[in-house]
Design a protein around this motif. Structure first.
Motif, PDB file in Angstrom:
ATOM      1  N   ARG A  61       0.862  -1.186   0.000  1.00 36.49           N
ATOM      2  CA  ARG A  61       0.000   0.000   0.000  1.00 36.49           C
ATOM      3  C   ARG A  61       0.892   1.227   0.000  1.00 36.49           C
ATOM      4  NH1 ARG A  61      -5.233  -0.579   0.887  1.00 36.49           N
ATOM      5  NH2 ARG A  61      -5.884  -2.659   1.528  1.00 36.49           N
ATOM      6  N   ALA A  62       0.435   2.300  -0.631  1.00 37.35           N
ATOM      7  CA  ALA A  62       1.220   3.534  -0.683  1.00 37.35           C
ATOM      8  C   ALA A  62       1.574   3.966   0.738  1.00 37.35           C
ATOM      9  CB  ALA A  62       0.426   4.617  -1.378  1.00 37.35           C
ATOM     10  N   ALA A  63       2.858   4.271   0.956  1.00 34.77           N
ATOM     11  CA  ALA A  63       3.299   4.664   2.285  1.00 34.77           C
ATOM     12  C   ALA A  63       2.714   6.029   2.640  1.00 34.77           C
ATOM     13  CB  ALA A  63       4.820   4.719   2.321  1.00 34.77           C
ATOM     14  N   ASP A  64       2.439   6.823   1.608  1.00 32.76           N
ATOM     15  CA  ASP A  64       1.985   8.185   1.819  1.00 32.76           C
ATOM     16  C   ASP A  64       0.753   8.410   0.945  1.00 32.76           C
ATOM     17  OD1 ASP A  64       1.850  10.911   2.114  1.00 32.76           O
ATOM     18  OD2 ASP A  64       3.506  11.331   0.739  1.00 32.76           O
ATOM     19  N   PRO A  65      -0.404   7.881   1.396  1.00 30.31           N
ATOM     20  CA  PRO A  65      -1.584   7.922   0.519  1.00 30.31           C
ATOM     21  C   PRO A  65      -2.021   9.354   0.214  1.00 30.31           C
ATOM     22  CG  PRO A  65      -2.034   6.709   2.557  1.00 30.31           C
ATOM     23  CD  PRO A  65      -0.684   7.310   2.710  1.00 30.31           C
ATOM     24  N   GLN A  66      -2.415   9.571  -1.013  1.00 34.31           N
ATOM     25  CA  GLN A  66      -2.814  10.907  -1.457  1.00 34.31           C
ATOM     26  C   GLN A  66      -4.283  10.928  -1.849  1.00 34.31           C
ATOM     27  OE1 GLN A  66      -0.081  11.377  -4.805  1.00 34.31           O
ATOM     28  NE2 GLN A  66       0.999  12.897  -3.603  1.00 34.31           N
ATOM     29  N   THR A  67      -4.818  12.140  -1.942  1.00 32.63           N
ATOM     30  CA  THR A  67      -6.127  12.302  -2.551  1.00 32.63           C
ATOM     31  C   THR A  67      -5.886  12.649  -4.016  1.00 32.63           C
ATOM     32  OG1 THR A  67      -7.110  13.042  -0.491  1.00 32.63           O
ATOM     33  CG2 THR A  67      -8.256  13.659  -2.517  1.00 32.63           C
ATOM     34  N   VAL A  68      -6.327  11.748  -4.888  1.00 29.95           N
ATOM     35  CA  VAL A  68      -6.059  11.942  -6.313  1.00 29.95           C
ATOM     36  C   VAL A  68      -7.370  12.127  -7.064  1.00 29.95           C
ATOM     37  CG1 VAL A  68      -4.855  11.048  -8.332  1.00 29.95           C
ATOM     38  CG2 VAL A  68      -4.118  10.337  -6.055  1.00 29.95           C
ATOM     39  N   VAL A  69      -7.517  13.260  -7.709  1.00 30.88           N
ATOM     40  CA  VAL A  69      -8.682  13.482  -8.563  1.00 30.88           C
ATOM     41  C   VAL A  69      -8.344  12.951  -9.959  1.00 30.88           C
ATOM     42  CG1 VAL A  69     -10.047  15.247  -9.755  1.00 30.88           C
ATOM     43  CG2 VAL A  69      -9.594  15.459  -7.303  1.00 30.88           C
ATOM     44  N   VAL A  70      -9.188  12.077 -10.474  1.00 30.56           N
ATOM     45  CA  VAL A  70      -8.996  11.616 -11.852  1.00 30.56           C
ATOM     46  C   VAL A  70     -10.189  12.097 -12.672  1.00 30.56           C
ATOM     47  CG1 VAL A  70      -8.489   9.673 -13.354  1.00 30.56           C
ATOM     48  CG2 VAL A  70      -7.785   9.573 -10.965  1.00 30.56           C
ATOM     49  N   ASP A  71      -9.907  12.996 -13.588  1.00 30.48           N
ATOM     50  CA  ASP A  71     -10.933  13.601 -14.448  1.00 30.48           C
ATOM     51  C   ASP A  71     -10.905  12.845 -15.768  1.00 30.48           C
ATOM     52  OD1 ASP A  71     -11.915  15.269 -16.597  1.00 30.48           O
ATOM     53  OD2 ASP A  71     -11.584  17.078 -15.399  1.00 30.48           O
ATOM     54  N   TYR A  72     -11.946  12.051 -16.011  1.00 31.64           N
ATOM     55  CA  TYR A  72     -11.943  11.282 -17.250  1.00 31.64           C
ATOM     56  C   TYR A  72     -13.341  11.091 -17.802  1.00 31.64           C
ATOM     57  CZ  TYR A  72     -13.040   6.982 -14.524  1.00 31.64           C
ATOM     58  OH  TYR A  72     -13.606   6.025 -13.723  1.00 31.64           O
ATOM     59  N   SER A  73     -13.395  10.587 -19.009  1.00 30.72           N
ATOM     60  CA  SER A  73     -14.610  10.395 -19.799  1.00 30.72           C
ATOM     61  C   SER A  73     -15.108  11.740 -20.363  1.00 30.72           C
ATOM     62  CB  SER A  73     -15.698   9.663 -19.019  1.00 30.72           C
ATOM     63  OG  SER A  73     -16.665   9.181 -19.936  1.00 30.72           O
ATOM     64  N   GLY A  74     -15.769  12.549 -19.531  1.00 30.11           N
ATOM     65  CA  GLY A  74     -16.159  13.901 -19.946  1.00 30.11           C
ATOM     66  C   GLY A  74     -16.877  14.034 -21.274  1.00 30.11           C
ATOM     67  N   PRO A  75     -17.905  13.209 -21.533  1.00 34.57           N
ATOM     68  CA  PRO A  75     -18.625  13.370 -22.801  1.00 34.57           C
ATOM     69  C   PRO A  75     -19.496  14.633 -22.771  1.00 34.57           C
ATOM     70  CG  PRO A  75     -19.711  11.733 -21.442  1.00 34.57           C
ATOM     71  CD  PRO A  75     -18.480  12.148 -20.691  1.00 34.57           C
ATOM     72  N   ASN A  76     -20.057  14.958 -23.905  1.00 34.89           N
ATOM     73  CA  ASN A  76     -20.855  16.178 -24.009  1.00 34.89           C
ATOM     74  C   ASN A  76     -22.330  15.851 -24.166  1.00 34.89           C
ATOM     75  OD1 ASN A  76     -18.489  17.843 -23.920  1.00 34.89           O
ATOM     76  ND2 ASN A  76     -18.079  17.100 -25.987  1.00 34.89           N
ATOM     77  N   VAL A  77     -23.132  16.557 -23.389  1.00 37.12           N
ATOM     78  CA  VAL A  77     -24.574  16.330 -23.365  1.00 37.12           C
ATOM     79  C   VAL A  77     -25.167  16.566 -24.746  1.00 37.12           C
ATOM     80  CG1 VAL A  77     -26.696  17.421 -22.519  1.00 37.12           C
ATOM     81  CG2 VAL A  77     -24.915  16.707 -20.915  1.00 37.12           C
ATOM     82  N   ALA A  78     -26.147  15.762 -25.065  1.00 35.51           N
ATOM     83  CA  ALA A  78     -26.883  15.840 -26.335  1.00 35.51           C
ATOM     84  C   ALA A  78     -26.018  15.463 -27.519  1.00 35.51           C
ATOM     85  CB  ALA A  78     -27.507  17.215 -26.547  1.00 35.51           C
ATOM     86  N   LYS A  79     -24.851  14.887 -27.240  1.00 39.17           N
ATOM     87  CA  LYS A  79     -24.054  14.368 -28.348  1.00 39.17           C
ATOM     88  C   LYS A  79     -23.754  12.915 -28.047  1.00 39.17           C
ATOM     89  CE  LYS A  79     -21.708  18.578 -29.678  1.00 39.17           C
ATOM     90  NZ  LYS A  79     -20.414  19.219 -29.549  1.00 39.17           N
ATOM     91  N   GLU A  80     -23.649  12.167 -29.106  1.00 43.79           N
ATOM     92  CA  GLU A  80     -23.304  10.757 -28.971  1.00 43.79           C
ATOM     93  C   GLU A  80     -21.873  10.663 -28.431  1.00 43.79           C
ATOM     94  OE1 GLU A  80     -24.497   6.947 -29.337  1.00 43.79           O
ATOM     95  OE2 GLU A  80     -25.682   8.487 -30.310  1.00 43.79           O
ATOM     96  N   MET A  81     -21.643   9.732 -27.502  1.00 46.51           N
ATOM     97  CA  MET A  81     -20.261   9.482 -27.087  1.00 46.51           C
ATOM     98  C   MET A  81     -19.521   8.876 -28.263  1.00 46.51           C
ATOM     99  SD  MET A  81     -20.287   7.603 -23.460  1.00 46.51           S
ATOM    100  CE  MET A  81     -18.732   7.694 -22.686  1.00 46.51           C
ATOM    101  N   HIS A  82     -18.299   9.325 -28.501  1.00 45.34           N
ATOM    102  CA  HIS A  82     -17.557   8.759 -29.628  1.00 45.34           C
ATOM    103  C   HIS A  82     -16.306   8.031 -29.133  1.00 45.34           C
ATOM    104  CE1 HIS A  82     -14.791  12.082 -29.176  1.00 45.34           C
ATOM    105  NE2 HIS A  82     -15.796  12.918 -29.280  1.00 45.34           N
ATOM    106  N   VAL A  83     -15.517   7.536 -30.077  1.00 41.59           N
ATOM    107  CA  VAL A  83     -14.376   6.705 -29.669  1.00 41.59           C
ATOM    108  C   VAL A  83     -13.352   7.465 -28.825  1.00 41.59           C
ATOM    109  CG1 VAL A  83     -14.508   4.857 -31.363  1.00 41.59           C
ATOM    110  CG2 VAL A  83     -13.399   6.999 -31.981  1.00 41.59           C
ATOM    111  N   GLY A  84     -13.276   8.795 -28.995  1.00 38.86           N
ATOM    112  CA  GLY A  84     -12.368   9.595 -28.160  1.00 38.86           C
ATOM    113  C   GLY A  84     -12.783   9.517 -26.700  1.00 38.86           C
ATOM    114  N   HIS A  85     -14.107   9.590 -26.449  1.00 36.70           N
ATOM    115  CA  HIS A  85     -14.582   9.466 -25.077  1.00 36.70           C
ATOM    116  C   HIS A  85     -14.413   8.034 -24.576  1.00 36.70           C
ATOM    117  CE1 HIS A  85     -17.000  13.119 -26.355  1.00 36.70           C
ATOM    118  NE2 HIS A  85     -16.177  13.550 -25.426  1.00 36.70           N
TER     119      HIS A  85
END
Ligand code: ARG
Length: 581
Positions: free
Chosen positions: A113-137
């Motif tokens: 286990r990490a000796a010094d645990p951190q709070t890590v924000v992972v910002d991912y996916s982020g599709p756009n409303v009213a648009k189809e999710m595409h391969v980039g997402h």
């Protein structure tokens, strides 16, 4: 000490201290697995960097380190020096057997286990409303999820953030169009959001009166007009349902609770801009409020602005990202923030990070943009359908399962239909995700059904099949009434057993490397090599028909341990395994 690398590090540090003094002992990791077994099992290349500091020749430094090593019971023989001063290490068999037993007895397979645990924000996916999710997402969702899983496993507090694009001028157009459809009694069409968006856009482009009404609608929405807000909420809710219908089969661990969409930051934008103004970081240029972070120039050499408020008072993508960053530091208490988007957003994030740094928001916080390349078709051009449209994620996932079902049916027609469907799901989705993860993410990759669904090569089916092979050995053992003791001593008499064991013991190092570099392909390469070594072992070393009971128990235990590492590794990539296929 379930991992040779972590056993070797302190030995070498102690030797360096002893030979050259404490001040030289604390450097980055000294030991890494040897690239090739002619260099031994592990290699230390510290002598070259140390040579400068202590003013001696690298080979002499290496000699001194080796003399100072207290290595009893760890090495098979004293380390040797190669090339400019590499130290080659061959581990003692008994030491390997002991470390292996420790890894087998550890539910985390030796991953600390990490000796010094951190709070890590992972910002991912982020599709756009009213648009189809595409391969980039899809890429962002799959890569981001793997990174989040690895950090989670290391014991960090992972805060997943889905930065949905749910705000902006296009909503004026969408709401206005919705209103016109409701009036025409044609409301049901809204369920197909993608078509809805395209129709609204076509109308917007063609009809100036509609365009004007759409612009007024934005103002209405922003001022909280009840009808507009209601319509917007409905569009957002429909989109969320659509996104969840992709995350669920993909096994991407994002729920509605992880959504903090652009609109969330809306009430914080004015204040974010005001703070940057107060800090004296802004300049007005053509009526727009801009930051000119140093180090960014336009093609003509002029300083490049990060516009944070347009001359008409409107805010931008960058403003929202600055507000989000500030929120993540101040309210979510992030120590590390990771953004997973395609590489075209590289400059955007570099400028946002620099601005946040100038504002003093990020002291002690590590900001990382994790860029990835595009998905290409087999013609080398951006991945499209045959008729040239962007590929819808839902269609892609369905096709994956259909194709996998065919592959599985060809391979194992005897399996009951239901089981074949279950396998097709794991294999189809696994294949798509793995193809996305297995290449260095920064590079573009070519989408090929044939390659990703192949049972040969660095693919999900190959790895899943290795698990199946091992599980079938245990099923067979059970039918022969062979008792299996997972804690049975493992003996490494054959070279194939030894190579397999060494690779198993590298798992903690690889997991750690992925947590640092945020490059899941390193884990893929590792698992692929592990599975290949297992096949090599299986060819050479009979398991159930081993020459004696002790050897059989040992080989069963080694097989079980391999299976656990494969399963755990695939789980960190978000890929499932099956019993038969
Ligand atoms: N919605 C954006 C897009 O589709 C991705 C959001 C990424 N995250 C962020 N904080 N900007 O490109």
């Amino acid at each position: 000490m379930p991992d040779p690398q972590s056993a070797l590090e302190p030995l070498f540090r102690a030797a360096i201290s002893k030979a050259f003094g404490d001040q030289h002992a604390a450097t980055d990791p000294l030991i890494r697995p040897a690239q090739n077994d002619k260099f031994g099992d592990y290699q230390a290349n510290v002598a070259m960097s140390l040579a400068k500091a202590v003013g001696a020749k690298p080979r002499d430094v290496a000699t001194k380190i080796i003399e100072a090593l207290d290595w009893k019971n760890v090495f098979a023989e004293p380390p040797t020096i190669a090339g400019p001063g590499f130290i080659n290490i061959k581990l003692d068999r008994a030491f390997l057997e002991q470390t292996l037993a420790a890894a087998a007895g550890d539910e985390r397979l030796g991953v600390p286990r990490a000796a010094d645990p951190q709070t890590v924000v992972v910002d991912y996916s982020g599709p756009n409303v009213a648009k189809e999710m595409h391969v980039g997402h899809l890429r962002s969702s799959v890569i981001g999820d793997a990174i989040a899983r690895v950090l989670d496993f290391e014991g960090h507090t992972v805060v997943r953030q889905n930065h949905l694009g749910d705000w902006g001028t296009q909503f004026g157009m969408l709401i206005e169009y919705m209103a016109s459809m409701v009036n025409a009694g044609d409301e049901t069409k809204i369920n197909d959001l993608n078509a809805f968006y395209q129709q609204a856009k076509a109308r917007f482009d063609a009809d100036p009166t509609f365009a004007e009404a759409a612009r007024k609608r934005v103002v209405l929405l922003q001022s909280g007009d009840a009808y507009s807000v209601g319509a917007w909420t409905r569009i957002v809710e429909l989109s969320k349902r659509h996104f969840n219908s992709a995350y669920q089969p993909l096994g991407v661990k994002l729920s509605d609770a992880d959504i903090r969409a652009e609109s969330f930051y809306n009430p914080r934008l004015a204040d974010t801009v005001a703070e940057l103004e107060e800090l004296g970081l802004t300049k007005v240029s053509d009526g727009a409020i801009c930051v000119f972070p140093p180090g960014f120039a336009a093609e003509n050499g002029e300083p490049l602005p990060l516009i944070i408020r347009k001359s008409d008072g409107g805010y931008l993508y960058a403003t929202t990202d600055l507000a989000a960053l500030r929120f993540r530091v101040r309210d979510l208490h992030a120590d590390r923030i990771i953004y997973v988007t395609d590489s075209r957003q590289k400059q955007h994030f570099a400028m946002v990070f620099k601005t946040a740094e100038l504002a003093g928001w990020t002291a002690g916080v590590k900001l990382e943009h994790v860029p990835f390349g595009s998905v290409l078709g087999e013609d080398g051009k951006p991945f499209k359908t045959r008729s040239g449209e962007t590929v819808k994620l839902a269609d892609l996932l369905n096709e994956a399962e259909e194709r996998a079902l065919k592959v599985v049916t060809d391979k194992s027609p005897e399996l009951p239909t239901e089981q074949r469907q279950e396998v097709a799901h794991a294999v189809g989705i696994g294949a798509i995700k793995y193809a996305d993860l297995a290449n260095d993410r920064i590079k573009d990759y070519v989408f090929s059904w044939e390659r990703m669904l192949s049972f040969d090569g660095n693919t999900a089916p190959y790895l899943q099949n290795a698990v199946v092979r091992i599980r079938s050995i245990f099923r067979k053992a059970a039918t022969q009434n062979i008792k299996f003791d997972p804690a049975a001593p493992i003996t490494l008499a054959d070279p194939a057993e030894r190579s397999l064991a060494l690779r198993i013991l590298q798992f903690p190092g690889v997991v750690n490397q992925v947590a640092q570099s945020l490059e899941p392909h390193r884990l893929c390469t590792y698992l692929y090599e592990l599975a290949s070594l297992y096949h090599g072992f299986y060819e050479r070393c009979p398991v159930l028909t081993a020459p004696d009971g002790a050897t059989r128990s040992s080989r069963l235990a080694l097989s079980a341990l391999t299976e656990r590492v494969l399963k755990q590794g695939l789980d960190l990539l978000g890929i499932g395994v099956v019993d038969r296929m």
